[in-house]
Write an enzyme that holds these catalytic residues in place. Structure first.
Site, mmCIF file in Angstrom:
data_model
loop_
_atom_site.group_PDB
_atom_site.id
_atom_site.type_symbol
_atom_site.label_atom_id
_atom_site.label_comp_id
_atom_site.label_asym_id
_atom_site.label_seq_id
_atom_site.Cartn_x
_atom_site.Cartn_y
_atom_site.Cartn_z
ATOM 1 N N THR A 133 0.826 -1.208 0.000
ATOM 2 C CA THR A 133 0.000 0.000 0.000
ATOM 3 C C THR A 133 0.858 1.255 0.000
ATOM 4 O O THR A 133 2.011 1.234 0.450
ATOM 5 C CB THR A 133 -0.900 0.018 1.256
ATOM 6 O OG1 THR A 133 -1.568 1.272 1.364
ATOM 7 C CG2 THR A 133 -0.081 -0.191 2.514
ATOM 8 N N ASP A 134 0.290 2.365 -0.487
ATOM 9 C CA ASP A 134 1.010 3.640 -0.419
ATOM 10 C C ASP A 134 1.054 4.200 1.005
ATOM 11 O O ASP A 134 1.814 5.126 1.286
ATOM 12 C CB ASP A 134 0.397 4.664 -1.373
ATOM 13 C CG ASP A 134 -1.054 5.005 -1.071
ATOM 14 O OD1 ASP A 134 -1.644 4.390 -0.153
ATOM 15 O OD2 ASP A 134 -1.620 5.880 -1.760
ATOM 16 N N GLU A 135 0.280 3.618 1.917
ATOM 17 C CA GLU A 135 0.260 4.132 3.286
ATOM 18 C C GLU A 135 1.582 3.901 4.020
ATOM 19 O O GLU A 135 1.827 4.518 5.061
ATOM 20 C CB GLU A 135 -0.912 3.534 4.067
ATOM 21 C CG GLU A 135 -2.260 3.969 3.518
ATOM 22 C CD GLU A 135 -3.421 3.613 4.431
ATOM 23 O OE1 GLU A 135 -3.269 3.746 5.660
ATOM 24 O OE2 GLU A 135 -4.466 3.208 3.915
ATOM 25 N N TYR A 159 -1.736 -0.461 10.998
ATOM 26 C CA TYR A 159 -1.889 -1.137 9.701
ATOM 27 C C TYR A 159 -0.712 -0.835 8.791
ATOM 28 O O TYR A 159 -0.048 -1.750 8.271
ATOM 29 C CB TYR A 159 -3.191 -0.713 9.022
ATOM 30 C CG TYR A 159 -3.195 -0.973 7.532
ATOM 31 C CD1 TYR A 159 -3.075 -2.274 7.041
ATOM 32 C CD2 TYR A 159 -3.281 0.071 6.606
ATOM 33 C CE1 TYR A 159 -3.051 -2.523 5.676
ATOM 34 C CE2 TYR A 159 -3.256 -0.169 5.252
ATOM 35 C CZ TYR A 159 -3.143 -1.464 4.789
ATOM 36 O OH TYR A 159 -3.112 -1.704 3.441
ATOM 37 N N LYS A 163 2.350 -3.285 7.283
ATOM 38 C CA LYS A 163 2.619 -3.476 5.858
ATOM 39 C C LYS A 163 4.044 -3.042 5.507
ATOM 40 O O LYS A 163 4.705 -3.677 4.681
ATOM 41 C CB LYS A 163 1.603 -2.696 5.012
ATOM 42 C CG LYS A 163 0.203 -3.287 5.028
ATOM 43 C CD LYS A 163 0.136 -4.697 4.455
ATOM 44 C CE LYS A 163 0.379 -4.732 2.960
ATOM 45 N NZ LYS A 163 0.231 -6.109 2.411
#
Length: 378
Positions: A133-135, A159, A163
């Site tokens: 994810t870009d998060e 989260y 990741k």
């Protein structure tokens, strides 16, 4: 090619499974634990295909992973299995640490052992594609800033931290052990079969039920929105044509504030299924059929919008630079945000039975029998 897809009953994973079965001659083994986010009803269109098999397995279960590798002999892995809801990670981070970090480690080790046992041709062809994810990049500061593949990691939530950890593990297994890996980091996905806890389906279904449409803070958080079927095409392009050891950012080129996303959904619903009673007048009276053209709207769904307290550590802006995958692999999104959002709203209006099964939990009560019926060998 035979591809093992972890998390293939989830939102993005099921889109990847449907894409591969519909558009290629490849075989798919879907490995999913079937947590609350795994829904085999999202795969009914492929469940009878002889090129599709399902295995209900937890990625933390090494013995079962070894069995799956031994029995199915995959040529590639697409690893999508993950806990992914930020709010849930804030309330209960332990599951995120277990699945996203320990699970990825366990899968890497099972894949490494399997890969070592292949002949030279099999080793050369094998791929381990980790979907992230870009998060993991954290928050952007300036309005012109953008995430690239070399942006430093600065995760903000349990989260995104979990990741980020899994991304680091995958890179380490490539550098230390030579496992042929690829990583992709994507922006916010939306589209059909999205679990109703996420923003776009939550707003659609709350609006249809006459419930409030909660917006965190001012709703000025900016996200880059990617239609899930565009993402599925990109992921298949990476696993089949990407350069080993590389990272590819995947974005939709659609930066929108959350409040504008919600307003756009309301405008589409005003057009396609207009309200016939004002908010607060009891149950909403709505047109039970989908309109294909503009109608006079008596009352707008926008009146249901409410602002709630922002969540802790909420990143303000994400934006993806997807020029690398465009230049090197020739992928670009087919959908604009406007075309993708219209398709999404129409899909939910036409598939309210799927939605009701998720909302009342019946999809989970039926999943064990369905899973057993779907466990096949290819």
């Amino acid at each position: 090619m035979k591809i093992l897809i972890t998390g293939g009953a989830g939102f993005i994973g099921s889109a990847v499974v449907r894409h591969i079965i519909a558009n290629t001659g490849d075989q798919v083994v879907n490995l999913d634990k079937l947590t609350y986010a795994g829904n085999l009803e999202s795969l009914e269109v492929v469940s009878d295909c002889p090129r599709y098999a399902f295995e209900q397995v937890d990625i933390c279960d090494r013995a079962e992973l070894d069995r799956v590798f031994r029995e199915h002999q995959p040529d590639a892995i697409m690893h999508l299995a993950a806990e992914s809801h930020v709010d849930r990670s804030i309330d209960g981070p332990a599951e995120f640490i277990t699945t996203n970090i320990v699970g990825t480690y366990t899968l890497l080790e099972a894949a490494r052992q399997y890969w070592h046992g292949l002949d030279e041709q099999g080793k050369a062809a094998f791929r381990f594609h980790h979907i992230s994810t870009d998060e993991v990049y954290g928050d952007l500061e300036g309005p012109q800033d953008i995430f690239t593949e070399t942006t430093s990691y600065a995760p903000s939530s349990p989260y995104s931290a979990s990741k980020a950890s899994s991304d680091h593990l995958v890179r380490a297994w490539h550098r230390t052990y030579g496992l042929p890996t690829l990583i992709t980091n994507c922006s916010n996905n939306y589209g059909p079969y999205h679990f109703p806890e996420k923003l776009i389906p939550l707003v659609i279904l709350n609006a249809l039920d006459g419930k409030s449409l909660p917006i965190y803070g001012k709703g000025d958080q900016i996200r880059d929105w990617l239609y899930v079927e565009d993402h599925a095409r990109a992921l298949y392009k990476v696993v089949t044509a990407g350069q080993i050891g590389e990272t590819y950012n995947i974005g939709g080129h659609n930066e929108k504030q959350n409040i504008d996303v919600v307003r756009s959904i309301c405008e589409l619903l005003d057009e396609l299924r207009p309200m016939r009673s004002p908010v607060g007048a009891g149950l909403l009276a709505i047109n039970p059929t989908i309109s294909r053209g503009p109608q006079q709207v008596t009352h707008s769904y926008k009146n249901l919008i409410t602002h709630v307290q922002d969540r802790p550590g909420h990143d303000l802006r994400y934006a993806i630079d997807a020029s690398k995958i465009q230049k090197e692999l020739g992928w670009t999104p087919a959908e604009t945000f406007e075309s993708g959002l219209r398709k999404t709203v129409v899909w939910y209006l036409e598939n309210l039975e799927w939605c009701s099964h998720v909302q009342d939990g019946s999809y989970q009560r039926e999943r064990l029998g369905t899973a057993e019926q779907g466990r096949t060998r290819i």
